[in-house]
Design a protein around this motif. Structure first.
Motif: not given
Length: 89
Positions: A8-17, A44-46
């Protein structure tokens, strides 16, 4: 929430401050194929993949790029900080 299947298609996101380096970290990802959003000091990196294994590979690549950029920025800061009071005279 059900776990996605391997195909299945998947997405992950990372948020950095990071108030100092967010823009530089975003610039380091320009060639990685990640969706990058910069709002002030928040990065934010997706990353998406057609399968979990592709997502994992793309996420690993993006995270390695972020790590390398972060280490380079730390080293530049360390070197420029050690030159603090020196002059070129």
């Amino acid at each position: 929430m059900a776990s996605p299947k391997k195909s299945e298609c998947c997405t992950a996101a990372v948020t950095i401050h990071d108030e100092v380096s967010a823009a530089a970290l975003a610039a380091a990802l320009t060639t990685e194929g990640a969706d990058v959003a910069l709002a002030g000091s928040i990065l934010t990196v997706a990353v998406s993949g057609d399968s979990i294994s592709e997502l994992r590979a793309r996420l690993n690549t993006a995270l390695r790029s972020l790590h390398a950029a972060s280490e380079a920025l730390i080293e530049v800061g360390r070197v420029s900080g050690s030159r603090g009071g020196e002059s070129d005279d």
